[in-house]
Every structure is written in C-alpha cells, then in structure tokens.
Design an enzyme around this catalytic site. Structure first.
Site, short mmCIF file in Angstrom:
data_model
loop_
_atom_site.label_atom_id
_atom_site.label_comp_id
_atom_site.label_asym_id
_atom_site.label_seq_id
_atom_site.Cartn_x
_atom_site.Cartn_y
_atom_site.Cartn_z
N HIS A 63 59.65 35.75 45.79
CA HIS A 63 58.37 35.27 46.33
C HIS A 63 57.71 34.22 45.44
O HIS A 63 56.64 33.70 45.78
CB HIS A 63 57.42 36.44 46.60
CG HIS A 63 57.34 37.44 45.48
ND1 HIS A 63 56.48 37.25 44.42
CD2 HIS A 63 58.01 38.58 45.24
CE1 HIS A 63 56.64 38.28 43.58
NE2 HIS A 63 57.56 39.09 44.04
N HIS A 92 53.97 31.43 36.78
CA HIS A 92 54.65 31.26 38.07
C HIS A 92 53.82 30.33 38.94
O HIS A 92 52.71 29.95 38.57
CB HIS A 92 54.84 32.63 38.76
CG HIS A 92 53.53 33.27 39.10
ND1 HIS A 92 52.83 34.08 38.20
CD2 HIS A 92 52.75 33.17 40.19
CE1 HIS A 92 51.70 34.46 38.76
NE2 HIS A 92 51.62 33.91 39.96
N HIS A 94 52.61 28.90 43.14
CA HIS A 94 52.44 29.07 44.58
C HIS A 94 52.38 27.66 45.15
O HIS A 94 51.76 26.78 44.54
CB HIS A 94 51.13 29.81 44.89
CG HIS A 94 51.01 31.15 44.21
ND1 HIS A 94 51.31 32.34 44.84
CD2 HIS A 94 50.65 31.48 42.93
CE1 HIS A 94 51.11 33.35 44.01
NE2 HIS A 94 50.73 32.85 42.83
N GLU A 104 46.26 28.79 46.14
CA GLU A 104 45.65 30.07 46.54
C GLU A 104 44.13 29.95 46.51
O GLU A 104 43.46 30.21 47.50
CB GLU A 104 46.12 31.17 45.59
CG GLU A 104 47.65 31.39 45.66
CD GLU A 104 48.05 32.82 45.49
OE1 GLU A 104 47.93 33.36 44.36
OE2 GLU A 104 48.47 33.43 46.48
N HIS A 117 49.91 29.72 37.78
CA HIS A 117 49.23 30.87 37.17
C HIS A 117 49.88 31.26 35.85
O HIS A 117 51.07 31.58 35.81
CB HIS A 117 49.26 32.06 38.13
CG HIS A 117 48.41 31.86 39.34
ND1 HIS A 117 48.63 32.53 40.54
CD2 HIS A 117 47.34 31.07 39.54
CE1 HIS A 117 47.73 32.14 41.42
NE2 HIS A 117 46.93 31.26 40.84
N THR A 200 47.04 38.45 43.37
CA THR A 200 47.03 37.87 44.72
C THR A 200 48.25 38.28 45.54
O THR A 200 48.45 37.82 46.66
CB THR A 200 46.99 36.33 44.67
OG1 THR A 200 48.22 35.87 44.06
CG2 THR A 200 45.79 35.83 43.90
N THR A 201 49.09 39.14 44.93
CA THR A 201 50.23 39.72 45.67
C THR A 201 50.19 41.23 45.45
O THR A 201 49.59 41.71 44.47
CB THR A 201 51.58 39.20 45.13
OG1 THR A 201 51.75 39.66 43.79
CG2 THR A 201 51.66 37.69 45.18
N1 F2B Z 1 49.50 35.71 41.60
S1 F2B Z 1 48.86 36.55 40.38
O1 F2B Z 1 48.72 35.72 39.21
O2 F2B Z 1 47.63 37.20 40.84
C1 F2B Z 1 49.97 37.85 39.95
C2 F2B Z 1 50.31 38.04 38.61
C3 F2B Z 1 51.22 39.06 38.27
C4 F2B Z 1 51.75 39.89 39.25
C5 F2B Z 1 52.72 40.97 38.86
O3 F2B Z 1 53.03 41.13 37.69
N2 F2B Z 1 53.28 41.75 39.81
C6 F2B Z 1 54.35 42.71 39.50
C7 F2B Z 1 53.89 43.91 38.74
C8 F2B Z 1 54.68 44.38 37.72
C9 F2B Z 1 54.30 45.50 37.01
C10 F2B Z 1 53.16 46.19 37.32
C11 F2B Z 1 52.39 45.73 38.32
F1 F2B Z 1 51.29 46.35 38.64
C12 F2B Z 1 52.76 44.57 39.02
F2 F2B Z 1 51.96 44.06 39.94
C13 F2B Z 1 51.39 39.70 40.59
C14 F2B Z 1 50.48 38.67 40.94
ZN ZN Z 2 50.06 33.85 41.19
#
Ligand code: F2B
Ligand code: ZN
Length: 258
Positions: A63, A92, A94, A104, A117, A200-201
């Site tokens: 993603h 990463h 978007h 976003e 981000h 945001t995911t």
């Molecule tokens: N787009 S963002 O910058 O808001 C964003 C940053 C990090 C993550 C992430 O680490 N997800 C996986 C992950 C891994 C370990 C523990 C978690 F809770 C988790 F969400 C998701 C969104």
């Molecule tokens: Zn992000």
C-alpha cells in the site's frame, strides 16, 4: 473483509468495520484551512538529526513504498511542538494517478500530487509498537511534506531510482549506505501546521502529533511517473493510496508561522 486497501471494495469507507476508531474524533488526514488555524509563537523550529544507515531497506508493502532502516539507527527528532526526543522509524509516500490528486492532507481544499511522511516514535517507549499503543497523541511524530512537480529532487533520486526494483508488492531492495536522508529535508524546519491526529491507514491509532510543512518539496515529472509505475497487492497501480480528509471535531490546528 479483504485486507484493507484503497479500492472500491476495501477502501477508506470500509476501514471502520475492522477499525471502529476510523470514526473517532482525532482522525487524520485533515483539510488544513488557513482561516481556521491559530499562530502559536511558542512553536520553535524542529531539529532532525539523521545519521547514515548501514543496512536500510526500500520496500513495497502493498500500500506504499517505504524506506526502513534497521531498528536503533540513532536518528532523532526534537523541538517544535515535541516535549521529548523521537526516534526515526521509516519514511513512505502517498500519491495519485495524476497531478491533481495524491496528498493526504489538503490546504484550503487543495491536494498536492503526493505527500511524504517521516515517521518517528516517542523515545520514552521501548519500541515503535509500544509508542503506537501508548495512548494519547504523543506516541508518534510524523513530518508531512507535500510534493509538487518541478525540478528533479536530487536528494530523493537515490530512492526514486530504486522504485523500479520494488514495482511488485512484497519486494524490497537494500539501500546503498551512502544514501543521505538528511539531504531530503529543507535546511530549516520552520513554517509548519501541527495538530493531534492518527495513523492515516489501519489501525488508524490516534497516537500522532502531526507536523505538516507549508512549503512543498519539488520532484520532477519523471520522479512522479516512477511512483505511478508501482503495483499494489491486486496488481493494480498503487496510485490513489491516500485517505480523504476526516472531520476536525473540536481540535485546534496551530501554525509556527503568521
Ligand atoms: N500514513 S501514516 O504516516 O499515518 C502511518 C505511519 C505508520 C504506520 C504503521 O506503522 N503501520 C503499521 C504498524 C506496525 C506496527 C504497529 C502498528 F500499530 C502499526 F500501525 C501507518 C500509517
Ligand atoms: Zn503516510
């Protein structure tokens, strides 16, 4: 439910089923409306100290495409709205399938073609995952940079040049150790919006101090096209991997600039 994504059948409108916090009061991203933000003279510049990484990966996780050093890389973020030191975790992107969409966060309703981000976690926690679960908006600090099409971004070139090697979901490459992440950042990290929000995911945890810079970074059209060649888990172009803006509810957005 199929694993979450950004398609019709698994996109942002479906996420609340596995993550009820999706309808929470501190969700991200948001539309940054200049007429509703409040200048805070107490907001100082941020200081990011990124040390060279010995073994970092650049990966396609289905993603996004993500730069991830091994744990404990010694890079840190302080200052601005942050009360303590945060450790760098990953960065990463978007982006959209054309230049009219992709970011976003939005500014007065305007979307940029992409958003970068830089994710950091509160160093008073033992690990990133603990920081995500620590409760409250100080677990993570994410720096958001809008990307707009213009001159080639030499600092991001070593990363955008690797994109063809991670075209397919689940692939990764090692990043050359001379990659200078610090060079991506503007010389001074001033002029930003900041507010309390979420990932945001999924899991959409409400653990993020968001710091979104007013000044976009530039990338070339060719660098934007590189992002648009990336494929997701369903074999479709990954472009469009952005969540629409969420309600602000009773949050304040502060700015470090007038
Ligand atoms: N787009 S963002 O910058 O808001 C964003 C940053 C990090 C993550 C992430 O680490 N997800 C996986 C992950 C891994 C370990 C523990 C978690 F809770 C988790 F969400 C998701 C969104
Ligand atoms: Zn992000």
């Amino acid at each position: 439910m199929a694993p979450w994504g950004y398609e019709k059948d698994n996109g942002p409108a479906h996420w609340h089923k596995d993550c009820p916090i999706a309808n929470g009061k501190n969700q991200s991203p948001i539309d940054l409306i200049n007429g509703e933000v409040k200048y805070d003279s107490g907001l100082k510049p941020l200081t990011a100290k990124y040390v060279p990484f010995s073994d970092a990966k650049f990966l396609n996780n289905g993603h996004s495409v993500q730069f991830q050093p091994s744990a404990g890389n010694g890079s840190e973020l302080t200052g601005g709205p942050l009360a303590v030191k945060y450790n760098f975790e990953q960065f990463h992107f978007h982006w959209g399938n054309n230049d009219t969409e992709g970011s976003e966060h939005r500014v007065d309703g305007k979307m940029y073609p992409a958003e970068l981000h830089f994710v950091h976690w509160n160093s008073t926690n033992p690990s990133f995952k603990d920081a995500v679960g620590s409760g409250g908006p100080n677990g993570l600090a994410v720096l958001g940079f809008f990307l707009k099409v213009g001159a080639e971004n030499a600092a991001l070139k070593p990363i955008t040049d690797l994109i063809p090697k991670v075209k397919d979901a689940g692939t990764s490459v090692t990043v050359p150790s001379n990659f200078d992440m610090q060079a991506i950042l503007p010389a001074t990290l001033t002029d930003y919006y900041t507010y309390d929000g979420s990932l945001t995911t999924p899991p959409l945890a409400e653990c993020v101090k968001w710091i979104v810079f007013k000044q976009p970074l530039e990338v070339s059209a060719a660098q934007m096209e590189a992002f648009r060649s990336v494929i997701n888990r369903d074999g479709k172009p990954m472009g469009g991997n952005y969540r629409p803006p969420c309600p602000l509810h009773d949050r304040a957005v502060k700015t470090s600039f007038k």
